[in-house]
Motif scaffolding. Structure first.
Motif, PDB file in Angstrom:
ATOM      1  N   UNK A   1       0.807  -1.218   0.000  1.00 12.62           N
ATOM      2  CA  UNK A   1       0.000   0.000   0.000  1.00 12.62           C
ATOM      3  C   UNK A   1       0.840   1.266   0.000  1.00 12.62           C
ATOM      4  N   UNK A   2       2.080   1.181   0.495  1.00 13.33           N
ATOM      5  CA  UNK A   2       2.897   2.389   0.607  1.00 13.33           C
ATOM      6  C   UNK A   2       4.387   2.066   0.460  1.00 13.33           C
ATOM      7  N   UNK A   3       5.087   2.928  -0.254  1.00 15.48           N
ATOM      8  CA  UNK A   3       6.535   3.060  -0.173  1.00 15.48           C
ATOM      9  C   UNK A   3       6.826   4.319   0.652  1.00 15.48           C
ATOM     10  N   UNK A   4       7.824   4.241   1.502  1.00 17.00           N
ATOM     11  CA  UNK A   4       8.190   5.421   2.293  1.00 17.00           C
ATOM     12  C   UNK A   4       9.681   5.396   2.571  1.00 17.00           C
ATOM     13  N   UNK A   5      10.190   6.530   2.982  1.00 18.03           N
ATOM     14  CA  UNK A   5      11.592   6.636   3.363  1.00 18.03           C
ATOM     15  C   UNK A   5      11.847   5.917   4.684  1.00 18.03           C
ATOM     16  N   UNK A   6      13.059   5.418   4.848  1.00 22.31           N
ATOM     17  CA  UNK A   6      13.467   4.858   6.140  1.00 22.31           C
ATOM     18  C   UNK A   6      13.300   5.895   7.248  1.00 22.31           C
ATOM     19  N   UNK A   7      13.542   7.152   6.936  1.00 27.53           N
ATOM     20  CA  UNK A   7      13.455   8.213   7.931  1.00 27.53           C
ATOM     21  C   UNK A   7      12.036   8.417   8.446  1.00 27.53           C
ATOM     22  N   UNK A   8      11.047   7.950   7.687  1.00 33.16           N
ATOM     23  CA  UNK A   8       9.646   8.108   8.081  1.00 33.16           C
ATOM     24  C   UNK A   8       9.099   6.875   8.780  1.00 33.16           C
ATOM     25  N   UNK A   9       9.974   5.989   9.231  1.00 31.48           N
ATOM     26  CA  UNK A   9       9.532   4.716   9.794  1.00 31.48           C
ATOM     27  C   UNK A   9       8.633   4.882  11.017  1.00 31.48           C
ATOM     28  N   UNK A  10       8.932   5.836  11.896  1.00 32.68           N
ATOM     29  CA  UNK A  10       8.120   6.000  13.105  1.00 32.68           C
ATOM     30  C   UNK A  10       6.674   6.331  12.737  1.00 32.68           C
ATOM     31  N   UNK A  11       6.489   7.229  11.756  1.00 33.13           N
ATOM     32  CA  UNK A  11       5.139   7.565  11.299  1.00 33.13           C
ATOM     33  C   UNK A  11       4.478   6.356  10.653  1.00 33.13           C
ATOM     34  N   UNK A  12       5.244   5.574   9.894  1.00 32.98           N
ATOM     35  CA  UNK A  12       4.680   4.422   9.194  1.00 32.98           C
ATOM     36  C   UNK A  12       4.218   3.349  10.196  1.00 32.98           C
TER      37      UNK A  12
END
Length: 405
Positions: free
Chosen positions: A360-371
């Motif tokens: 459902x989503x690709x995201x940056x490693x830096x955004x892991x807490x939000x993910x």
């Protein structure tokens, strides 16, 4: 390097940690190109898995490029590999039986005593999943050390994108083993609790192994749609009595095989699950096994029960008498990933598995807490998150955007 670390219940952060180093001749170091958040990681997030320490690097679904090798590694610098979440030596009693997740050498001596005391025998090794499984740093990071690199990693052809093969690390073999453990026969009806990523792969696997029909049980609309698109009949447990529906759909006999892909954190407002949730909040128990209880009661007499869902301790109100009196065969356990990867890679090449629609989503490693927070709180929108260290912070690609790319 930057890495995703566990800091306590519902506390995930991205920190700068020391780069991994070669410590054994069989080691390799990977530059991570893709790493996923697994449903099992949410058990860590919720604080239900013992043996976590603040600062532990998490993540057990990852792949990347080989950048350094030990003297006895068969890998070559520059190769792309997917790494099984199970860390296995390849030559102990269990590995020789292809029971790789039970490897007797991968759990180091400083952590195996607690594991043995809790489980009866020491657990095998795993990436990023508590000190009960060895305390290994996980792959939600820019780089990761891979022990026993001569046993597990799968070399990936250059023409195959990461998204096609990343799930060879865990959830595809887990869904496949779940169906294999159900001893599916042609014409069988198979009921599967949970339409998360493992459940979706279990659906595909059961149909490939000859099930005449698969009945998938969940309550999130997006997951039920994915299950239906993969060929399953669906039941929303908030709209029907699951046991009554299964009885009606099978002429009163019950499913031939039941697969519990939910594990220790069942949802729902049945009396047994409400009591489990209260006890879990008070830390009086780690398990909420409502789905497993329901599967045991629903399965036909003489049927088969497969349990890929993660459980971590002792369960209350377990229907042992029903299990015994119905004569059910039970198979469970962590996945012997290395046993299946070559076969499954060929099946992906042949187009037998849909390995990407659940992302459902690709995201940056830096955004892991939000993910982590989003997946925990908004599971109807977030079915599978792939973290890409190369993505810039704040760049999030949704399923619709990925489909258009």
């Amino acid at each position: 390097m930057r890495a995703v670390t566990w800091q306590g219940r519902h506390k995930i952060s991205v920190d700068t940690v020391p780069d991994p180093k070669i410590v054994n001749p069989r080691d390799a170091i990977l530059k991570v190109t893709s790493t996923a958040i697994c449903g099992s990681d949410l058990h860590l997030y919720d604080g239900y898995i013992p043996g976590m320490r603040a600062g532990d690097v998490v993540g057990h679904e990852f792949m990347g490029e080989v950048v350094e090798i030990g003297a006895e590694s068969p890998l070559s610098i520059g190769q792309r590999v997917v790494v099984p979440f199970t860390i296995s030596c390849g030559n102990c009693f269990f590995c020789e039986k292809q029971q790789f997740s039970a490897c007797d050498n991968a759990n180091p001596s400083e952590t195996r005593d607690a594991s043995e005391m809790m489980m009866g025998h020491a657990m095998g090794g795993a990436f990023g999943y508590a000190h009960l499984t060895g305390g290994y740093a996980g792959g939600q990071a820019e780089y990761v050390r891979v022990p026993y690199s001569d046993v597990g990693p799968v070399v990936i052809p250059s023409e195959m994108p990461d998204d096609d093969v990343l799930f060879l690390s865990d959830i595809l073999p887990t869904g496949w083993q779940a169906a294999v453990n159900a001893d599916i026969e042609r014409g069988d009806t198979v009921a599967i609790w949970g339409c998360g990523p493992v459940g979706l792969f279990a659906i595909q696997s059961a149909l490939l192994l000859g099930a005449e029909r698969v009945i998938a049980i969940d309550h999130f609309p997006s997951r039920l749609k994915l299950a239906r698109d993969m060929g399953a009949q669906i039941l929303d447990y908030t709209q029907v009595d699951v046991r009554e529906a299964l009885d009606e759909m099978t002429g009163g006999i019950g499913p031939d095989a039941c697969i519990d892909c939910v594990g220790m954190e069942s949802h729902g407002f049945t009396l047994d699950n409400v009591l489990d949730q209260v006890k879990a909040q008070l830390m009086l128990t780690t398990e909420r096994p409502h789905a497993l209880r329901q599967a045991i009661l629903a399965c036909r007499k003489g049927g088969r029960l497969s349990i890929p869902g993660v459980y971590g301790g002792f369960a209350d109100k377990f229907p042992l008498g029903q299990l015994m009196e119905k004569g059910l065969t039970v198979k469970s356990g962590q996945t012997h990933v290395q046993k299946y990867t070559d076969e499954l890679l060929d099946m992906i090449r042949e187009g037998k598995f849909d390995t990407t629609s659940l992302i459902s989503h690709h995201a940056s490693l830096e955004d892991a807490a939000d993910m982590y927070r989003n997946w925990h709180d908004r599971q109807d929108e977030y079915t599978k998150i792939v973290l890409k260290p190369a993505l810039a912070r704040g760049v999030v690609q949704t399923r619709d955007q990925l489909a258009m790319a």
